[in-house]
Design a protein around this motif. Sequence first.
Motif, PDB file in Angstrom:
ATOM      1  N   GLU A 178       0.090   4.496  -2.239  1.00  0.00           N
ATOM      2  CA  GLU A 178      -0.254   5.806  -1.714  1.00  0.00           C
ATOM      3  C   GLU A 178       0.735   6.876  -2.151  1.00  0.00           C
ATOM      4  N   GLU A 233       0.809  -1.222   0.000  1.00  0.00           N
ATOM      5  CA  GLU A 233       0.000   0.000   0.000  1.00  0.00           C
ATOM      6  C   GLU A 233       0.839   1.268   0.000  1.00  0.00           C
ATOM      7  N   ASP A 250       6.315   1.389   8.150  1.00  0.00           N
ATOM      8  CA  ASP A 250       4.949   1.068   7.738  1.00  0.00           C
ATOM      9  C   ASP A 250       4.877  -0.383   7.279  1.00  0.00           C
ATOM     10  N   GLU A 251       4.262  -1.200   8.072  1.00  0.00           N
ATOM     11  CA  GLU A 251       4.100  -2.626   7.750  1.00  0.00           C
ATOM     12  C   GLU A 251       5.371  -3.280   7.232  1.00  0.00           C
ATOM     13  N   SER A 279      -1.279   4.692   7.354  1.00  0.00           N
ATOM     14  CA  SER A 279      -0.324   5.155   6.347  1.00  0.00           C
ATOM     15  C   SER A 279      -0.470   6.649   6.118  1.00  0.00           C
TER      16      SER A 279
HETATM   17 MG   LIG Z   1      -1.364   1.426   5.027  1.00  0.00          MG
END
Ligand SMILES: [Mg+2]
Lengths: 363, 334, 513, 341
Positions: free
Chosen positions: B7, B3, C182-183, C54
């Motif tokens: 984004e 993601e 982030d992840e 995010s």
């Molecule tokens: Mg995310």
Amino acid sequence: MAGDTAPHAPTRTLEPAPLAGAPAPGAGGGNGDAPAATSGRARATRSADVVQTRASLIALAVLVVVFAAISPQFRTAGNLQQIIDAAAVLAVLATGITFVLMLGAIDLSLPGVIGACAMTVSLLVANSRNTQDLGLLGIALTILLGAAFGLLSGVLSTRLRIPTFMTTLGMSAIGLGIATILFAGVRPVVLDESLGAWASHRIAGFTVMSLIAVAAVALGWAIQRWTRIGRYAAAIGGAEDIVLLSGVPVARYKTLAFGVAGAFYGLGAVMLTARLGSGVVEAGAGTDFAAITAAVIGGTLLSGGRGGVLQSMIGVLALTVLANGLILTGVSPYVQQAVQGVIVVLAVAVATWPVRRRLGVVK
Amino acid sequence: MTETAVETTGPRDDDGPAPGAGRRSRRDLALLFMPGAVLVLLLLALSTRNPDLLSPDSLLAIADSAAPLMVLAIGVTVVILCGGIDLSIAALAALSSVLFALWIPLFGAAAAVPVIAVAALAGAVQGLVHVKAKVNSFIVTLGGLALWSGIALVISGARTVPVTDVDAIRWAFTTVAGLPSAVLIALGAVVVLGAVLRLTPAGRWVRAVGHAEQAARLAGIPVGAVKVAAFTTSGACAGLAGVLLVARTFSGAPSLGATLLLPAVAAVVVGGTAITGGFGGIGRTVIGALIVIVLRVGLSLIGVDAGFESIIYGVLIIGAVAVTIDRTKLDVLK
Amino acid sequence: MSNHVRPAAATSPVLAVRGLTKRYPGVLALDGMDLEVRPREVVGLIGENGAGKSTLLKSLVGLAQPDSGSIVVRGEEVRLRGVAHAASVGIGMVFQEQSLVPNITVAENILLGAEGSGVRGGLFRWRRMAELAQVQLDKIGSTVSARARTDSLTFAQRQMVEVAKVLALEERTAHEPVVLLDEPTSVLEREEVETLFAQVRRLRERASVVFVSHRLDEVLEISDRVYVLRNGRVVAEVDPAEVDATDLHHLLIGRESTGSHYHDDAQQQPAADVRLSVRDLQTAGCTQASFEIRAGEVLGVAGVQGSGREELCRALFGAVPGARGEVLLDGKPLRLDSPRAAVLAGVGYVPSERRTEGVVSSMSVTENMSMAHVGTVCRGPVIDGRRERALVDTWVRRLGIRTPSGDTAIGTLSGGNQQKVVLARWMVSEQLRLLILDHPTRGLDVGAKSEVYELIRELAGSGCAVLLLSDTLEEALAMSHRVLVMKDGRITACLDAPRGGKPDPVAIMEAMV
Amino acid sequence: GESSAEAEGEGSGSTGACAPEDVTLVGQVRNQTNPYEAAWLEGGDAFAESVGLEQQKLTYDGDSQQQQEQIRQVLASGDASCTVINALPNGDSDTTPIVNAADGADAWLVTQWNKPADLDPTAYDRWVAHLTYDGVESGYQIAKALFEEMGGSGGVIALQGILDTAAAQDRFLGLQKALEEYPDITLLDDQTADFDRATALEVTRTLLTQHGEEVGGIWAANDDMALGAVQALEAAGVDGVAVAGIDAVPEALEAIADGSMTATVSSDGPWQGAVGLAMGYCAATGELDVASIDAEDRAFFAEQFLITEDNVGEFSDPQLDMSEFDCDSLFSRATGPIAAS
Ligand SMILES: [Mg+2]
Ligand SMILES: Nc1ncnc2c1ncn2[C@@H]1O[C@H](COP(=O)(O)OP(=O)(O)OP(=O)(O)O)[C@@H](O)[C@H]1O
Ligand SMILES: Nc1ncnc2c1ncn2[C@@H]1O[C@H](COP(=O)(O)OP(=O)(O)OP(=O)(O)O)[C@@H](O)[C@H]1O
Ligand SMILES: [Mg+2]
């Protein structure tokens, strides 16, 4: 399940992995054409890189061997000099355009920029139209003008966010317009002796121009290898969004890369003018496609991030040898163009054939 | 992690306070009509120097002039949409013009059909080489450019081939209901191609391939076939353009229309189609072709010197693109 | 395990976010978010897909401009203009392997944009560059060569380079950096997660860390403090020492987790008929694979990274050039050279790489969903818009896909919702006979995961065969009827995993390594 | 003349009735970036000034499509019956549509250089004339001058123009005609250099490597290529090779003056630019009755001048003689009808 006891485990590192592989975001733009980035896939891409360069070299060698076999004139030392001399201008132009292609951008501004620079230099050095006689300074100013054109293309593309295809196409028209105005109906004949000597004076059998071209290519290679402009251009072509995320002022370096390219076009225009003996507006006609083709044949890809100045030189030599060889082997002028087109495609196709499956997305 | 990238490459959101959904779509709408607005503005601006430009006759003449360019441009639009480029279109149009002129004595007016078929085949061959040998489309079609013009040169004996039977091509240069038939033919091609792209899955396939070829392949889209079809379409359009050129000059020639390549690609980009593929369409190219033609002929008619004309052309074409393209649709600017 | 020794509560935060709001068309991504990060602590951030994690992180590195609210760094309010600006105040983000440029060297990547003394007089000093980069690599004990080309590294190596790159921030600011992750673990195997956690703990000696993950156990393991996000807001702040995964789960989705996560009770007995039979499948990375899947069966595939299981799956879908072997689908030979042929034969594939292989991110949800089987919504050659909308609406509702509308570009949806669209793409077909799932729950929140598991059960229940490559061994065991184990490109074991009789993970691990 | 001219005149006769100040003069050439065409437009300007008008200058960049577009647009803007066009069609194939467009709009037209053989001005009312130069003759003349310079024996190489143009083909025919008369001259090689200076340079250099000492002369289908060849000889350090071209561009004249070129042929660009407009202007204002022009003059070869070292001085500063553009002396340079080929 089937054979647990293999004589030897799969050699995991010896051979590049095929396309399928671990998770791999093409790191670059949304089109997924950026170099793939898993270890497996990446190794494939990279080796494809090497194979492609090697294949271009082989293609060049094959051309040389075939022509040498058919034509005794081709084999002469004089012809070697001729090929080097003939390749000089294209080499400089291709060096310039390589910086732009590395970005993944394109540059169609050569005809205009070269036209304007050719008129400028012929009016700045001793000439038949006016009383200027700036000599070397005139040449330097012309190279600066070329750089200015490049910078303008870059600024327009990055600040207005317009595809470079369009900005440089427009820039070509602007350059031709300026050239036409400078031309004013009378071709300025270059009277400057030192500039004239570029084309006629020989050192160790090669024209001054060829030596200048070699120096320029070396300079281009050094810029590509040791300066931010060169390194960032490669990185931007590899994955522009990532470079941006790293806080690099991408727009500035793209613009500078165009500027460097423009300077090389300026030098190319000076060389053309020296060779033609006078300022010719259309001196750059067709050089855009020739330079791009040379770069691409050498393995500098239009998608950016791959190849380099030296690779482009392979292409320059291949194109020059091809043009030279077709004449020397007596191919009819009517079909020369067609033969040249077919050979270019064939050369690239044959060169990529062994690695075609690993190439991933080809645009 | 996946993601993250989506984004970060998503629409830039640096234009101040968040635009509401309504405002956003107004912006989209504005972008949709921008090419048309640019066209109108250009015409108005040029007509201040040359008022005759806005007369109906003059406008029809512009449309008529634009016909071959438009046909070429919509063809190459399809290739650009799926991420490639076709540099051979103009050369293929020239070859088609020669074939058409040569075949009229054999087939009469129907010669257009085999001509377009041959051009489509030529396009398909380029597409196949591109897909099967994985050679960059730029190179394949550059080779095509040289090859087709070479063939045209040879089969025409390097001469202009006159059309002896003018009646056989009358359909392509008469007027129907006051409109030049070439314009109607071009519009017909636009409507057919536009309908196929809009109404059938073909349009999505083309865009999907242009945006994300790998994802398209793994969704079962026949990527290779789509690309070959795109090049075939482009070839067929080049064939039709060649036919229209013959109807204009009453002859076919190996260099006829060869100069239309860059204007055709410029028409695509000015219309707002992304040169990197995936976004854009036929309708935009139609407007783009008109803008390019207005710039080409309009400027020479307002009486500025050739040098300045060229400069103004360069500035205006950059300016036109600056306002017509939708930057949010270009992830990375190439 | 971290021992959760809290730094003195009185320490003022290095980073504080007050009332941060960010609106996207049709979505309120951040809705007055408040949180803070203190010196030398690891802050866990959890929340459903689309909760705004995010977006928050992007705001903190200047990639998204919040509409209102403030970001306070060491007591000073800042308006971050971009990554470079954020770096200058000591905030850096690991975007995972996404943020390394493949075609340049490791050293260049680590120092990208901040070469310092690596560039003197405008010229790169390659030796100095390597030294500078090596300093960063040494911080995390990585053995990667600074001169290597980045795309020659393995996945895990690149992750390390990534961390080294963020650590280079220290050299540029006078302060201890704040590192946003982030992840980072969603694509890692357990072993690699361990390595990463070791880095994070080391990092805590000199920096603050914000850690986002959907794996609740990991969050509990590494964090000093955990924020739970929902709908763009902080709904809870918890101390990992005082809660367990079940509590977090509850906080996260706002309801009790219903029974088993994996819906074990829904596992049904597969039919007797063989759906897919594979004999001697051969590719570059996978040799002599032979196995069968029955209709309605879920066959798990286990193996470490590089075991060839992904290649096996892709080969069955026709996506590996040069794959050979005898593959029968319902007794008919399946072509191995084109995904198109596989799709037409009734095979579906959900790739692990959602962004580049799963979705066409700038096309709409509708187009992405009907992409593979657009024939089902066509009347003749023409797409029937009404039928298509109806179909998409149905599946959006059935799978609970959160999207403003069917026309929204799929790239703007959260990962979980994108994944559901990709699943729906295959489920719309009545003829789906085999679905190959490669890490189908990667990046999904616990709620969404559970929903995906339910869908897999449902699919299998309806007779579709499923080949499942799992994120974790646990998942593979729980979801499958049988588990294939692969190692070095070969199938080394095949274990039955009936309901109630799941094999011991240790046995499988042994076959894997 | 053919009777068709009168027969087809329907209302819009072959005699104009425009007031001199209503006439629009349009001169159209490929581009202004070479001396020859720039001089052509200047000649047009000079004529326009002499009758108190202004010439609208169009350049189409060697782009046939753009030429057509411009013509169409010029004619589409309002009443074109007092418009005079002096055009240089890009190629043979471009003449037909220009003629048809002008005919349809009742504009006065003069074309130069390119025309398909079967297209005849006498079949039209307002296509005043087509003038061109005998390419065979020019190719022949420079070839002879070249061969003489070489002493009647040796090897030559030929640089052809763009292959699919009549000019290139005719001039090459002229060379071949001369070759027949000089049995001791051998044609070593012929290549195309597209009328382009840079291309000519490369091709010449390659041919020099191939044929080396044998090359005694270079025949080029235009001066640009000849100058490129001169440059190539200089770069290769080869002396004593004679070079000839066609067009009489200023640089070529200088080259002839200093001995580096042997011969060229002048078509007199300024005169071409002026005379075309003058013909149209006289017709439009009624001073010239198109139907009464001798049919031989409707499509004619104009006089051309071989320039060698001996007479180069006379051509270095060309002056227009305005009396040549009086309505009754317009055809004074006609040397005969275009032979149907
Ligand atoms: Mg995310
Ligand atoms: N660029 C964008 N344009 C439009 N909407 C966006 C954009 N980026 C995010 N959104 C929306 O904002 C909301 C919050 O998204 P965000 O990515 O922050 O969620 P997340 O918590 O990171 O989810 P996940 O766990 O799936 O990664 C989502 O509904 C998403 O669709
Ligand atoms: N020609 C080859 N020779 C040796 N090894 C190869 C070859 N081709 C591929 N491999 C290896 O086989 C492996 C196949 O990897 P694949 O991505 O399928 O593993 P995986 O088990 O699916 O990993 P993960 O579970 O993490 O997705 C790669 O690591 C690659 O290095
Ligand atoms: Mg894998």
